[in-house]
Design a protein around this motif. Structure first.
Motif, PDB file in Angstrom:
ATOM      1  N   TYR A  77      43.509  -2.076 -23.312  1.00  0.00           N
ATOM      2  CA  TYR A  77      43.580  -0.869 -22.104  1.00  0.00           C
ATOM      3  C   TYR A  77      42.740  -0.743 -21.512  1.00  0.00           C
ATOM      4  CZ  TYR A  77      44.116   3.970 -20.799  1.00  0.00           C
ATOM      5  OH  TYR A  77      44.048   4.255 -19.745  1.00  0.00           O
ATOM      6  N   ALA A  78      42.871  -1.194 -20.433  1.00  0.00           N
ATOM      7  CA  ALA A  78      41.582  -1.089 -19.137  1.00  0.00           C
ATOM      8  C   ALA A  78      41.443   0.236 -18.579  1.00  0.00           C
ATOM      9  CB  ALA A  78      41.663  -2.055 -18.743  1.00  0.00           C
ATOM     10  N   PRO A  79      41.496   1.395 -18.814  1.00  0.00           N
ATOM     11  CA  PRO A  79      41.729   2.893 -17.652  1.00  0.00           C
ATOM     12  C   PRO A  79      41.148   2.659 -16.527  1.00  0.00           C
ATOM     13  CG  PRO A  79      39.545   2.451 -19.243  1.00  0.00           C
ATOM     14  CD  PRO A  79      40.443   1.359 -19.851  1.00  0.00           C
ATOM     15  N   GLU A  80      40.166   1.245 -15.825  1.00  0.00           N
ATOM     16  CA  GLU A  80      39.652   0.717 -14.746  1.00  0.00           C
ATOM     17  C   GLU A  80      40.744   0.957 -13.155  1.00  0.00           C
ATOM     18  OE1 GLU A  80      37.735  -1.950 -17.382  1.00  0.00           O
ATOM     19  OE2 GLU A  80      38.475  -0.408 -17.312  1.00  0.00           O
ATOM     20  N   LEU A  81      41.521  -0.033 -14.412  1.00  0.00           N
ATOM     21  CA  LEU A  81      42.906  -0.539 -13.536  1.00  0.00           C
ATOM     22  C   LEU A  81      43.881   0.395 -13.468  1.00  0.00           C
ATOM     23  CD1 LEU A  81      44.036  -3.836 -16.018  1.00  0.00           C
ATOM     24  CD2 LEU A  81      41.786  -3.373 -13.938  1.00  0.00           C
ATOM     25  N   VAL A 127      35.327  -8.191 -26.140  1.00  0.00           N
ATOM     26  CA  VAL A 127      37.099  -7.782 -24.501  1.00  0.00           C
ATOM     27  C   VAL A 127      37.162  -6.776 -24.513  1.00  0.00           C
ATOM     28  CG1 VAL A 127      39.364  -8.484 -24.961  1.00  0.00           C
ATOM     29  CG2 VAL A 127      38.146  -9.646 -26.125  1.00  0.00           C
ATOM     30  N   PRO A 128      37.570  -6.344 -23.568  1.00  0.00           N
ATOM     31  CA  PRO A 128      37.214  -5.023 -22.589  1.00  0.00           C
ATOM     32  C   PRO A 128      38.534  -3.785 -23.302  1.00  0.00           C
ATOM     33  CG  PRO A 128      38.479  -6.798 -21.282  1.00  0.00           C
ATOM     34  CD  PRO A 128      37.540  -7.121 -22.205  1.00  0.00           C
ATOM     35  N   GLY A 129      37.707  -2.686 -23.441  1.00  0.00           N
ATOM     36  CA  GLY A 129      38.596  -2.005 -24.023  1.00  0.00           C
ATOM     37  C   GLY A 129      39.599  -1.560 -24.850  1.00  0.00           C
TER      38      GLY A 129
END
Length: 297
Positions: free
Chosen positions: A193-197, A141-143
């Motif tokens: 938390y998805a820092p690419e967003l 799961v990302p982030g």
């Protein structure tokens, strides 16, 4: 056709008397927009509806604060909903990426973006804290796993948001995110938390009544603890609230019967994650500072 546009996501903006900022930020959105107006009296809703015919403008009869977003989510016809303030917008490509991530990971109920403040794009300290969140998360799961967020910088799965009831109207504004984060996690949804967003945020200099804000923040911390946290946490929160804002104690007392009726302690695993976050904050390894401004009020 705008290649950066995404029609799987609706952007919900809650606002009150911020007409000028909306004329700056609404053109930046790359998705269908629902603007929920908290009983503005500056003529903004009418001007916005005329200038932006593609924006669905919802006029509320009273100012209900953050809960205005609930109405926007109910009206959305997409599986995912992004929140924005009247002084923020999502960077091109971010909403499409969020939709792809949520589509690939069906247990993710909320994704939080990296927030860049002002024209210079300095990173919001809350985003830095999320990147360092010490509570891990399921592989694949990302982030980083999170248990808090900034409302102007999240995409939610519509079904998850509605199932837990959205933002609690009694909290109004200032700290309303905490209870929703707890309830999503308690229902088994992943918050990441998805820092690419990326969200761009252009807050105005603080000009609101800081004393009133402190009082509301303290009240909401206490009510959230009463609603979901163990007795020990409630007691420690009460001691802090009494010290920081004695007036907030009066506000909590008025809401106490309601809070006790709706008390629903968190599952042990969610409470354990909150304890780990609190310990990290106390140790100085992670910190979730208070926001300089709040929307929708």
């Amino acid at each position: 056709m705008d290649a950066s546009r995404n029609d799987d996501v609706t952007v919900v903006v809650a606002t009150r008397n911020r007409r000028d900022r909306l004329f700056e930020t609404l053109p930046e959105h790359r998705a269908p927009v629902i603007l929920v107006d908290n009983a503005s009296d500056d003529g903004g809703p009418e001007e916005i509806a005329s200038a932006f015919p593609s924006v669905e403008v919802v006029r509320l009869g009273e100012n209900i604060g953050a809960a205005a977003r609930n109405e926007g989510v109910r009206r959305a016809g997409t599986p995912y909903v992004a929140f924005a303030d009247d002084d923020s917008y999502w960077s091109p490509g971010s909403l499409a990426r969020a939709a792809a991530l949520m589509g690939a990971h069906p247990r993710v109920g909320l994704l939080s973006a990296r927030v860049l403040i002002g024209a210079e794009g300095r990173i919001d300290p809350v985003s830095e804290a999320m990147a360092a969140a010490p509570i891990g998360g399921a592989s694949g799961v990302p982030g980083p796993k999170i248990l808090g967020f900034l409302s102007c910088a999240v995409v939610v799965r519509r079904e998850a948001f509605l199932a837990v009831g959205g933002f609690e109207p009694r909290l109004f504004v200032y700290g309303e995110e905490s209870l929703l984060a707890m309830d999503l996690a308690a229902a088994g949804w992943e918050l990441r938390y998805a820092p690419e967003l990326v969200v761009r945020h252009f807050p105005l200099p603080a000009g609101r009544d800081r004393g009133a804000r402190r009082r509301i923040e303290a009240r909401n911390r206490m009510l959230t603890a009463l609603l979901r946290r163990p007795a020990g946490v409630v007691a420690r929160t009460a001691a802090t609230v009494i010290r920081e804002s004695p007036a907030a104690v009066v506000d909590v007392a008025r809401q106490l019967p309601w809070a006790l009726r709706h008390r629903r302690p968190l599952p042990p695993e969610v409470e354990a994650d909150l304890v780990r976050l609190s310990a990290a904050c106390c140790a100085g390894t992670a910190r979730f500072p208070r926001r300089p401004a709040a929307p929708a009020g």
